[in-house]
Write a protein that holds these residues in place. Structure first.
Motif, PDB file in Angstrom:
ATOM      1  N   ARG A  79       0.814  -1.203   0.000  1.00  0.00           N
ATOM      2  CA  ARG A  79       0.000   0.000   0.000  1.00  0.00           C
ATOM      3  C   ARG A  79       0.853   1.262   0.000  1.00  0.00           C
ATOM      4  O   ARG A  79       0.446   2.299  -0.484  1.00  0.00           O
ATOM      5  N   ARG A  80       2.059   1.189   0.555  1.00  0.00           N
ATOM      6  CA  ARG A  80       2.853   2.392   0.789  1.00  0.00           C
ATOM      7  C   ARG A  80       3.255   3.101  -0.494  1.00  0.00           C
ATOM      8  O   ARG A  80       3.209   4.329  -0.578  1.00  0.00           O
ATOM      9  N   ARG A 111       1.884   3.305  -3.461  1.00  0.00           N
ATOM     10  CA  ARG A 111       0.769   4.037  -4.064  1.00  0.00           C
ATOM     11  C   ARG A 111       0.427   5.262  -3.208  1.00  0.00           C
ATOM     12  O   ARG A 111       0.177   6.344  -3.735  1.00  0.00           O
ATOM     13  N   ARG A 112       0.450   5.098  -1.902  1.00  0.00           N
ATOM     14  CA  ARG A 112       0.135   6.212  -1.017  1.00  0.00           C
ATOM     15  C   ARG A 112       1.168   7.325  -1.167  1.00  0.00           C
ATOM     16  O   ARG A 112       0.839   8.505  -1.184  1.00  0.00           O
ATOM     17  N   VAL A 141     -10.193   5.364   0.697  1.00  0.00           N
ATOM     18  CA  VAL A 141      -8.953   4.647   1.006  1.00  0.00           C
ATOM     19  C   VAL A 141      -8.936   3.286   0.317  1.00  0.00           C
ATOM     20  O   VAL A 141      -7.923   2.880  -0.270  1.00  0.00           O
ATOM     21  N   ALA A 142     -10.063   2.582   0.371  1.00  0.00           N
ATOM     22  CA  ALA A 142     -10.121   1.235  -0.206  1.00  0.00           C
ATOM     23  C   ALA A 142     -10.078   1.255  -1.736  1.00  0.00           C
ATOM     24  O   ALA A 142      -9.381   0.455  -2.353  1.00  0.00           O
ATOM     25  N   GLU A 148      -9.169   3.883  -3.828  1.00  0.00           N
ATOM     26  CA  GLU A 148      -8.116   4.658  -4.466  1.00  0.00           C
ATOM     27  C   GLU A 148      -6.765   4.509  -3.777  1.00  0.00           C
ATOM     28  O   GLU A 148      -5.781   5.113  -4.204  1.00  0.00           O
ATOM     29  N   ASP A 149      -6.736   3.715  -2.700  1.00  0.00           N
ATOM     30  CA  ASP A 149      -5.510   3.587  -1.907  1.00  0.00           C
ATOM     31  C   ASP A 149      -5.033   4.961  -1.444  1.00  0.00           C
ATOM     32  O   ASP A 149      -3.833   5.254  -1.406  1.00  0.00           O
ATOM     33  N   LEU A 171     -10.966  -3.181   4.966  1.00  0.00           N
ATOM     34  CA  LEU A 171      -9.807  -2.465   5.482  1.00  0.00           C
ATOM     35  C   LEU A 171      -9.423  -3.004   6.846  1.00  0.00           C
ATOM     36  O   LEU A 171     -10.262  -3.561   7.561  1.00  0.00           O
ATOM     37  N   ASP A 194      -5.252   0.887   8.251  1.00  0.00           N
ATOM     38  CA  ASP A 194      -5.487   1.490   6.940  1.00  0.00           C
ATOM     39  C   ASP A 194      -6.269   2.793   7.060  1.00  0.00           C
ATOM     40  O   ASP A 194      -6.159   3.671   6.209  1.00  0.00           O
TER      41      ASP A 194
END
Length: 360
Positions: free
Chosen positions: A11-12, A14-15, A119-120, A122-123, A337, A341
């Protein structure tokens, strides 16, 4: 109180990319942070020497008593005391999550479903860092002399007015959690004006118990509320959301903002009449708000803010148990999530350890 964990692998990256994009866009949106509430940018920093500069807060709705705590924090100088040279309160409704991500606001007020969905899907590198409402105000509003929807089973065979977007996902989750076949309920697209309910176009209307429910009843229509929080969908609302970049790079600014917010909301809980007055006569003066309705709203929402848990832990805290309830609600809405998250309460924990009087 739950401390943050490390984000799940994958996840990191993309964030980080989204955070960088948001920072770039923020330069183009700098003008968005000016407004009627702003004070000169060279105001004195607080007595501790902190100077966090000017910030913008994106509200989730129009400037009414729903934001009494923010009005207190601004009018009584709590934001200034915390080291902010000015604070602009941008009225909603709007895409709070997108505005915060893009840099159009430093902090936003939203709810766990709306933030969780972004968040879920679009990350998005967003986190809830504290919450005003422990209990969400969502309800299926109906007329007592009409459909009188008092239980989840009463939804069957009814026409329900539902707004598009997160509200629709939330309504779908209400059906899922109560094991109601969607085919047994007719969803009717509506906006936020409850006129379709009063006019008989729908049997029920997705609303706020602190807003449209008061409005409809004040017009002489006794109402029935089917509260989501009492029917399988507990989740936090009017939650403070900001970016992971803000949390990582400017933790003192986040803590200062939360401190001012808590002080403002302690005042709002103690004096709902003054909170209503601030909304009607000052911050929402252009909205032609009704004082009686705003006093009702400011009073009713106290029960959503003050709970046994906040009495023990302090305003804005979110217990481990409540986080788990939120995650179950998100799952019912099809949003998968983990706690880390969506929530990061580490700075709030630090703040309350450093300033324990805030929790009293």
């Amino acid at each position: 109180m739950t401390l943050p964990q490390q984000p799940r692998p994958g996840r990191r990256s993309r964030r980080a990319a989204l955070a960088a994009a948001g920072a770039a866009v923020a330069l183009a949106l700098g003008a968005c942070s000016s407004g009627a509430d702003a004070e000169p940018a060279d105001a004195d920093p607080d007595a501790t020497g902190a100077d966090h500069g000017a910030i913008t807060v994106q509200l989730s709705w129009i400037k009414n008593a729903e934001f009494a705590g923010e009005f207190f924090a601004d009018s009584k100088g709590y934001f200034a005391d915390a080291g902010f040279s000015s604070v602009t309160l941008n009225a909603g409704p709007g895409a709070t999550e997108s505005i915060v991500l893009s840099g159009g606001a430093d902090f936003g007020l939203s709810n766990a479903i709306s933030v969780g969905q972004v968040v879920a899907e679009e990350d998005a590198p967003l986190k809830i860092v504290g919450t005003t409402f422990q209990k969400n105000p969502f309800t299926i509003l109906s007329l007592k002399d009409g459909a009188d929807i008092a239980t989840a089973d009463d939804l069957k065979g009814k026409k329900i007015g539902v707004q598009a977007g997160p509200n629709e996902a939330l309504f779908d989750a209400l059906l899922v959690i109560n094991e109601i076949d969607p085919a047994e309920v007719t969803k009717v697209p509506v906006e936020y004006d409850p006129s379709p309910l009063v006019n008989g176009e729908v049997d029920g209307f997705l609303a706020y118990v602190t807003n449209e429910a008061i409005t409809v009843e004040s017009e002489g229509n006794p109402v029935t509320n089917l509260l989501f929080a009492d029917n399988g969908l507990p989740f936090v609302a009017e939650s403070v959301v900001t970016t992971e970049e803000m949390i990582a790079n400017e933790p003192q600014k986040v803590k200062a903002f939360l401190a001012a917010e808590i002080r403002g909301w302690k005042d709002a809980v103690a004096d709902p009449e003054e909170g209503a007055r601030l909304a009607v006569e000052e911050y929402g003066a252009d909205q032609e708000l009704d004082m009686e309705k705003e006093v009702q709203q400011a009073t009713i929402q106290i029960d959503l803010i003050v709970t046994d848990e906040t009495k023990e832990n302090g305003l804005f805290t979110i217990s481990d148990d409540l986080i788990e309830q939120n995650l179950r609600t998100l799952a019912a809405a099809g949003i998968d999530l983990e706690a880390d998250d969506l929530f990061d309460l580490s700075l709030l924990t630090e703040l309350l350890e450093e300033q324990p009087d805030l929790a009293k």
